[in-house]
Design a protein around this motif. Structure first.
Motif, mmCIF file in Angstrom:
data_model
loop_
_atom_site.group_PDB
_atom_site.id
_atom_site.type_symbol
_atom_site.label_atom_id
_atom_site.label_comp_id
_atom_site.label_asym_id
_atom_site.label_seq_id
_atom_site.Cartn_x
_atom_site.Cartn_y
_atom_site.Cartn_z
ATOM 1 N N ALA A 69 0.822 -1.213 0.000
ATOM 2 C CA ALA A 69 0.000 0.000 0.000
ATOM 3 C C ALA A 69 0.855 1.263 0.000
ATOM 4 N N VAL A 70 1.923 1.279 0.813
ATOM 5 C CA VAL A 70 2.759 2.478 0.911
ATOM 6 C C VAL A 70 3.475 2.742 -0.406
ATOM 7 N N ALA A 71 3.985 1.686 -1.037
ATOM 8 C CA ALA A 71 4.666 1.845 -2.321
ATOM 9 C C ALA A 71 3.702 2.366 -3.382
ATOM 10 N N ARG A 72 2.485 1.829 -3.398
ATOM 11 C CA ARG A 72 1.487 2.283 -4.368
ATOM 12 C C ARG A 72 1.115 3.743 -4.130
ATOM 13 N N LEU A 73 0.947 4.097 -2.863
ATOM 14 C CA LEU A 73 0.578 5.471 -2.535
ATOM 15 C C LEU A 73 1.685 6.444 -2.912
ATOM 16 N N SER A 74 2.910 6.131 -2.539
ATOM 17 C CA SER A 74 4.019 7.047 -2.835
ATOM 18 C C SER A 74 4.237 7.181 -4.337
ATOM 19 N N ALA A 75 4.047 6.088 -5.083
ATOM 20 C CA ALA A 75 4.201 6.153 -6.541
ATOM 21 C C ALA A 75 3.128 7.039 -7.160
ATOM 22 N N ALA A 76 1.903 6.940 -6.651
ATOM 23 C CA ALA A 76 0.814 7.769 -7.182
ATOM 24 C C ALA A 76 1.040 9.243 -6.858
ATOM 25 N N ALA A 98 -9.472 2.961 0.064
ATOM 26 C CA ALA A 98 -9.549 1.495 0.027
ATOM 27 C C ALA A 98 -9.257 0.854 1.374
ATOM 28 N N LYS A 99 -8.739 1.635 2.327
ATOM 29 C CA LYS A 99 -8.450 1.138 3.677
ATOM 30 C C LYS A 99 -7.558 -0.104 3.637
ATOM 31 N N LEU A 100 -6.458 0.029 2.933
ATOM 32 C CA LEU A 100 -5.512 -1.065 2.795
ATOM 33 C C LEU A 100 -4.697 -1.235 4.073
ATOM 34 N N ASP A 101 -4.074 -2.402 4.207
ATOM 35 C CA ASP A 101 -3.226 -2.661 5.371
ATOM 36 C C ASP A 101 -2.125 -1.605 5.459
ATOM 37 N N ASN A 102 -1.816 -1.207 6.688
ATOM 38 C CA ASN A 102 -0.743 -0.262 6.969
ATOM 39 C C ASN A 102 -1.019 1.147 6.450
ATOM 40 N N LEU A 103 -2.248 1.407 6.019
ATOM 41 C CA LEU A 103 -2.549 2.714 5.455
ATOM 42 C C LEU A 103 -3.900 3.205 5.980
ATOM 43 N N GLU A 104 -3.930 4.417 6.521
ATOM 44 C CA GLU A 104 -5.165 4.978 7.054
ATOM 45 C C GLU A 104 -5.247 6.445 6.685
ATOM 46 N N TRP A 105 -6.472 6.906 6.456
ATOM 47 C CA TRP A 105 -6.705 8.317 6.132
ATOM 48 C C TRP A 105 -7.695 8.898 7.125
ATOM 49 N N LYS A 106 -7.296 10.009 7.761
ATOM 50 C CA LYS A 106 -8.176 10.714 8.683
ATOM 51 C C LYS A 106 -8.460 12.103 8.105
ATOM 52 N N ALA A 149 6.473 3.632 12.003
ATOM 53 C CA ALA A 149 5.152 4.111 11.593
ATOM 54 C C ALA A 149 5.148 5.626 11.664
ATOM 55 N N VAL A 150 4.382 6.273 10.772
ATOM 56 C CA VAL A 150 4.329 7.730 10.756
ATOM 57 C C VAL A 150 2.892 8.211 10.621
ATOM 58 N N VAL A 151 2.650 9.404 11.162
ATOM 59 C CA VAL A 151 1.411 10.145 10.927
ATOM 60 C C VAL A 151 1.808 11.410 10.173
ATOM 61 N N VAL A 152 1.301 11.575 8.963
ATOM 62 C CA VAL A 152 1.615 12.746 8.140
ATOM 63 C C VAL A 152 0.469 13.741 8.281
ATOM 64 N N ALA A 153 0.716 14.836 9.000
ATOM 65 C CA ALA A 153 -0.315 15.840 9.274
ATOM 66 C C ALA A 153 -0.143 17.017 8.325
ATOM 67 N N ALA A 176 3.652 1.424 8.753
ATOM 68 C CA ALA A 176 2.321 2.005 8.593
ATOM 69 C C ALA A 176 2.376 3.513 8.378
ATOM 70 N N VAL A 177 1.361 4.024 7.661
ATOM 71 C CA VAL A 177 1.209 5.459 7.409
ATOM 72 C C VAL A 177 -0.227 5.861 7.710
ATOM 73 N N THR A 178 -0.385 6.950 8.456
ATOM 74 C CA THR A 178 -1.676 7.589 8.622
ATOM 75 C C THR A 178 -1.575 8.989 8.051
ATOM 76 N N VAL A 179 -2.441 9.312 7.093
ATOM 77 C CA VAL A 179 -2.465 10.644 6.491
ATOM 78 C C VAL A 179 -3.598 11.432 7.136
ATOM 79 N N VAL A 180 -3.278 12.576 7.714
ATOM 80 C CA VAL A 180 -4.270 13.467 8.316
ATOM 81 C C VAL A 180 -4.371 14.708 7.445
ATOM 82 N N GLY A 181 -5.560 14.954 6.901
ATOM 83 C CA GLY A 181 -5.738 16.118 6.045
ATOM 84 C C GLY A 181 -6.965 15.972 5.179
#
Length: 562
Positions: free
Chosen positions: A341-348, A363-371, A496-500, A524-529
């Protein structure tokens, strides 16, 4: 950032830029009041990371309206170009010109340069091109090159094809640029290049990075690779004895003695090195030295003016580019799976595909969350919620801003308030800290992280990577580090990181910022925004005005720095 139309008079010019422009124009003959505004905005652009003023583009600054914090974008008056072309203090030159000109201001097409920065671009271009045309000093004969090739081949175990090519480039050329995303093995390749070079005989090696923390990471990574990958005893002994330092220290200490002595100069995190520092490095490096640059051109550019690494590698996938033979690209990441999931997200994100990014996040993939969070308050609350209940190690919080209502300082204060430690003046168990200056007495560097702990009656700082704790009374300047800016974490990696992302429009909200934040993780990555903030970041790649890219493509001269 506000996109509504506005005029340049509605923007707040940097005071230092206005002052410099007035002083410069006052000494020009004849008096040049019509040049004050273009020159001032050239200085303003330099402070924003550009090496010139693109008169056909736009400038960004805070609103001049009293009490406003909005960032506005405005086009430049067309009359400026005519005024500049007509004034005797402004010389004209072809785009990408390599001709030195004595005039204080130079106009190349629609780009206005102050002479100093244009001359630095010219000299950097010539130095890079001169090295690119030469073989390394230790393989000047076909026989010597064949011996290096044979050694690299025999030591190819554990290297995939792209890494093997990178080792060959670095071990045989006087300029080598190894690019790749996080976890692609750039320092692993650097250790193998050092090993190959030392097989030709003793060669002074120098390890450099833009910051103290990056230098420490480079030193640790190369030493770890030397032991883990069982390099030759000669290479291990050499690498164990190397002390990495900052580019600034190498260029300033004893008039660049270390640069003049070294024959293999390894420069990590090159994307963070600005034009002026690169100019000094190339000017002082011995003409026989091989310069090995490592970096990711898709990460954040330098804080100061210039985007040197991105300009160097641009267009080098074409064989006709003068530097194409010097550039090797690593694409396989060992930090996270290519299909994860992280590789796909960063590539996009890197590919500028916002619809795909939103689809992946939803898509709520493993290791990936969006808030989703649309206001500064929501960003702070969602970020704190992402920390969890403390049952496991918290993720590292990465912010776009340091200041502001949803910046790192505000989030750190909110976390301390929630934990009930805000009144303890920074002395509480497990307080995470970030060192903000270099300190030779303790060996700590700007960017070092750690945490506080109490041992008996004394408070101690346990610094990551250091065997012994440091008394808090001996700590140099530092701050709480539950949350850090993405700029401060460039080159680091966390479980793991939270990107705010900032909720308000901001010029720092760029594609490179989001990409750099996401790729700091090993897990894991959580994107806040908000969706708007994510789309704004992806739609705003860093574009710095300069002439270096054109000069590298057009240079044909033989002159080098002295």
């Amino acid at each position: 950032m506000t996109q509504s139309p506005c005029t340049i008079d509605q923007l707040q010019l940097e005071p230092a830029a206005a002052w410099f422009s007035q002083r410069l124009c006052s000494v020009l003959e004849p008096q040049a009041p019509q040049l004050q505004a273009p020159v001032a905005w050239s200085l303003h652009q330099w402070m924003q990371g550009h090496t010139c003023l693109n008169l056909s583009g736009t400038v960004t600054a805070r609103s001049a309206e009293k009490g406003s914090f909005d960032m506005l974008e405005a086009g430049l008056p067309q009359q400026w170009l005519a005024d500049l072309r007509a004034h005797p203090a402004v010389a004209s030159a072809a785009v990408g010109s390599m001709d030195s000109i004595a005039a204080p201001l130079v106009l190349e097409g629609s780009k206005l340069f102050l002479n100093r920065w244009r001359q630095q671009e010219i000299e950097v271009s010539m130095a890079l091109r001169a090295r690119a045309d030469k073989r390394a000093s230790w393989c000047q004969t076909p026989e010597a090159e064949s011996r290096i090739e044979a050694f690299v081949t025999t030591r190819a175990q554990g290297l995939h094809e792209a890494q093997l090519h990178a080792v060959r480039v670095g071990a045989t050329r006087r300029l080598a640029v190894i690019t790749g995303g996080p976890g692609t093995g750039k320092t692993f390749v650097a250790a193998r290049i050092i090993e190959a070079v030392l097989e030709t005989g003793p060669q002074p090696v120098l390890l450099l990075a833009p910051t103290g923390k990056a230098a420490a990471r480079l030193q640790h990574s190369v030493r770890e690779s030397a032991v883990r990958d069982k390099l030759t005893p000669r290479a291990v002994a050499c690498i164990e004895g190397l002390q990495a330092q900052t580019v600034h220290a190498a260029t300033m200490r004893r008039s660049g003695e270390a640069l003049r002595r070294a024959r293999l100069i390894v420069v990590d995190e090159t994307s963070m090195i600005d034009l002026e520092r690169m100019h000094a490095l190339l000017r002082l490096a011995h003409e026989d030295a091989t310069i090995l640059m490592l970096g990711d051109p898709h990460q954040l550019a330098s804080v100061e003016a210039g985007s040197v690494l991105a300009d160097i590698v641009h267009g080098t996938d074409h064989a006709s580019h003068p530097l194409s033979a010097c550039v090797a690209r690593l694409v396989k990441s060992h930090r996270f799976p290519d299909d994860g999931a992280v590789a796909r997200l960063s590539a996009a994100v890197n590919g500028g595909r916002p619809d795909e990014v939103i689809e992946i996040l939803l898509a709520k993939l493993d290791n990936l969350e969006w808030k989703p969070a649309g206001t500064p308050g929501e960003v702070v609350r969602a970020t704190m919620a992402a920390l969890g209940d403390g049952a496991k190690a918290p993720p590292r919080i990465l912010c776009g801003h340091r200041h502001g209502p949803d910046g790192a300082i505000r989030i750190n204060a909110a976390i301390e308030q929630r934990r009930g430690v805000a009144s303890q003046r920074g002395l509480y168990q497990d307080r995470p800290i970030l060192v903000t200056v270099n300190d030779d007495l303790t060996g700590l560097r700007n960017g070092d992280t750690g945490h506080l702990t109490k041992q008996g009656d004394a408070w101690m700082a346990c610094i990551d990577g250091m065997a012994s704790p440091v008394e808090v009374s001996r700590l140099p300047a530092h701050e709480t580090a539950f949350a850090l800016t993405i700029h401060k974490t460039q080159g680091s990696e966390y479980d793991a990181v939270v990107v705010a992302l900032p909720a308000r429009p901001s010029p720092v909200l760029t594609r490179e910022l989001l990409y750099t934040g996401i790729t700091r993780t090993k897990g894991a990555v959580t994107v806040v925004g908000s969706e708007a903030a994510i789309r704004a970041a992806i739609g705003r790649p860093i574009v710095r005005s300069s002439g270096l890219r054109e000069r590298l493509e057009l240079v044909r001269g033989e002159r080098v720095l002295h």
